[in-house]
Design a protein around this motif. Structure first.
Motif, short mmCIF file in Angstrom:
data_model
loop_
_atom_site.label_atom_id
_atom_site.label_comp_id
_atom_site.label_asym_id
_atom_site.label_seq_id
_atom_site.Cartn_x
_atom_site.Cartn_y
_atom_site.Cartn_z
N VAL A 158 12.16 -14.01 7.90
CA VAL A 158 11.40 -12.87 8.44
C VAL A 158 10.79 -12.18 7.42
CG1 VAL A 158 12.78 -13.09 10.43
CG2 VAL A 158 13.53 -11.70 8.39
N ASP A 159 10.99 -12.22 6.24
CA ASP A 159 10.32 -11.51 4.91
C ASP A 159 9.01 -11.65 4.81
OD1 ASP A 159 13.05 -10.27 4.67
OD2 ASP A 159 13.44 -12.07 3.25
N ILE A 160 8.55 -12.85 5.25
CA ILE A 160 6.95 -13.01 4.90
C ILE A 160 6.14 -11.84 5.56
CG2 ILE A 160 7.23 -15.56 4.92
CD1 ILE A 160 6.18 -15.83 7.46
N TRP A 161 6.60 -11.22 6.69
CA TRP A 161 5.89 -10.17 7.34
C TRP A 161 5.74 -8.99 6.53
CZ3 TRP A 161 2.93 -12.02 10.73
CH2 TRP A 161 3.25 -13.17 11.44
N MET A 162 6.81 -8.66 5.96
CA MET A 162 6.76 -7.73 4.81
C MET A 162 5.88 -7.94 3.49
SD MET A 162 7.90 -4.60 4.30
CE MET A 162 9.31 -4.30 5.45
N MET A 163 5.91 -9.24 2.98
CA MET A 163 4.82 -9.68 2.18
C MET A 163 3.50 -9.51 2.54
SD MET A 163 6.52 -12.35 0.07
CE MET A 163 7.58 -13.35 1.38
N ALA A 164 3.33 -9.82 3.95
CA ALA A 164 1.76 -9.81 4.30
C ALA A 164 1.42 -8.46 4.40
CB ALA A 164 2.02 -10.42 6.00
N LEU A 165 2.39 -7.58 5.03
CA LEU A 165 2.02 -6.00 4.92
C LEU A 165 1.43 -5.63 3.76
CD1 LEU A 165 4.52 -4.53 7.64
CD2 LEU A 165 2.16 -4.75 7.76
N ALA A 166 2.42 -5.81 2.52
CA ALA A 166 2.20 -5.40 1.21
C ALA A 166 0.77 -5.94 0.71
CB ALA A 166 3.30 -5.88 0.31
N GLY A 167 0.25 -7.17 1.03
CA GLY A 167 -0.82 -7.43 0.76
C GLY A 167 -1.86 -6.75 1.35
N MET A 168 -1.52 -6.35 2.63
CA MET A 168 -2.61 -5.77 3.36
C MET A 168 -2.99 -4.49 2.92
SD MET A 168 -2.09 -7.27 7.53
CE MET A 168 -2.59 -5.41 7.91
N PHE A 169 -1.55 -3.76 2.56
CA PHE A 169 -1.85 -2.55 1.99
C PHE A 169 -2.64 -2.37 0.71
CE2 PHE A 169 0.33 1.14 -0.64
CZ PHE A 169 -0.23 2.14 0.27
N MET A 170 -2.34 -3.24 -0.07
CA MET A 170 -2.95 -3.35 -1.58
C MET A 170 -4.64 -3.68 -1.25
SD MET A 170 -1.96 -3.12 -4.38
CE MET A 170 -2.51 -3.57 -6.28
N VAL A 171 -4.97 -4.59 -0.13
CA VAL A 171 -6.35 -4.71 -0.14
C VAL A 171 -7.14 -3.40 0.49
CG1 VAL A 171 -7.71 -6.18 1.28
CG2 VAL A 171 -6.15 -7.33 0.12
N LEU A 172 -6.37 -2.77 1.28
CA LEU A 172 -7.07 -1.58 1.85
C LEU A 172 -7.04 -0.32 1.01
CD1 LEU A 172 -5.51 -1.93 5.45
CD2 LEU A 172 -7.81 -2.60 4.69
N THR A 173 -6.04 -0.24 0.04
CA THR A 173 -5.87 1.08 -0.63
C THR A 173 -6.50 0.83 -1.92
OG1 THR A 173 -3.73 0.36 -1.58
CG2 THR A 173 -3.83 1.90 0.29
N ALA A 174 -6.57 -0.25 -2.44
CA ALA A 174 -7.09 -0.54 -4.07
C ALA A 174 -8.60 -0.02 -3.99
CB ALA A 174 -6.80 -2.14 -4.48
N PRO A 175 -9.37 -0.48 -3.24
CA PRO A 175 -10.95 -0.02 -3.23
C PRO A 175 -11.05 1.36 -3.21
CG PRO A 175 -10.73 -1.80 -1.91
CD PRO A 175 -9.51 -1.53 -2.22
N VAL A 176 -10.27 2.31 -2.47
CA VAL A 176 -10.19 3.55 -2.12
C VAL A 176 -9.84 4.57 -3.42
CG1 VAL A 176 -9.75 5.44 -0.72
CG2 VAL A 176 -10.17 3.22 0.25
N ILE A 177 -8.74 3.75 -3.96
CA ILE A 177 -8.20 4.42 -5.13
C ILE A 177 -9.15 4.26 -6.36
CG2 ILE A 177 -6.43 4.40 -6.86
CD1 ILE A 177 -4.57 3.49 -4.45
N ALA A 178 -9.70 3.17 -6.51
CA ALA A 178 -10.43 2.88 -7.54
C ALA A 178 -11.98 3.83 -7.27
CB ALA A 178 -10.91 1.35 -7.70
N HIS A 179 -12.38 3.94 -6.01
CA HIS A 179 -13.59 4.56 -5.97
C HIS A 179 -13.19 6.33 -6.35
CE1 HIS A 179 -17.24 6.23 -4.28
NE2 HIS A 179 -16.43 7.09 -3.38
N ARG A 180 -12.05 6.86 -5.80
CA ARG A 180 -11.73 8.00 -6.40
C ARG A 180 -11.49 8.33 -7.68
NH1 ARG A 180 -13.38 11.43 -3.23
NH2 ARG A 180 -12.05 12.99 -3.83
N VAL A 181 -10.88 7.45 -8.29
CA VAL A 181 -10.60 7.49 -9.81
C VAL A 181 -12.02 7.47 -10.38
CG1 VAL A 181 -9.70 6.52 -11.91
CG2 VAL A 181 -8.58 6.63 -9.70
N GLY A 182 -12.80 6.48 -10.22
CA GLY A 182 -14.11 6.32 -10.81
C GLY A 182 -15.09 7.63 -10.60
#
Length: 109
Positions: A63-87
């Motif tokens: 059942v831990d695969i769903w937590m990994m899927a959420l972690a991947g989705m969170f990373m995909v959604l937040t990394a561009p926003v954070i990079a844009h703000r820092v840039g």
């Protein structure tokens, strides 16, 4: 006995680790913030997705695969926003140091 699926999962993890390593090397070698943004976001996220994908294949009955899927989705959604703000902040600070933001009003002040 190792199956083809497990070998593929281990290969995904290895590829993801190598991509993340190249991102870390890029973070150390590049000089300024704007240059470091690329290895901090794109290769790091792709490397993490490869590692998570390999781990999800290995743990396919857990059942831990769903937590990994959420972690991947969170990373995909937040990394561009954070990079844009820092840039954006780094770009504005650099322009402020260079005096490029100080513009005279038309007609004088």
């Amino acid at each position: 006995m190792t199956t083809i699926i497990d070998t593929f999962a281990h290969l995904l993890i290895l590829i993801g680790a190598v991509i993340s390593l190249t991102a870390a090397i890029g973070m150390v070698r590049f000089r300024d913030t704007l240059s470091r943004m690329h290895p901090a976001t794109k290769p790091q996220v792709v490397g993490l997705l490869f590692v998570l994908g390999g781990a999800m294949i290995i743990l396919r009955s857990s059942v831990d695969i769903w937590m990994m899927a959420l972690a991947g989705m969170f990373m995909v959604l937040t990394a561009p926003v954070i990079a844009h703000r820092v840039g954006r902040v780094a770009y504005r600070e650099q322009l402020g140091r260079d005096g490029l933001l100080d513009e005279d009003a038309p007609g004088g002040a």
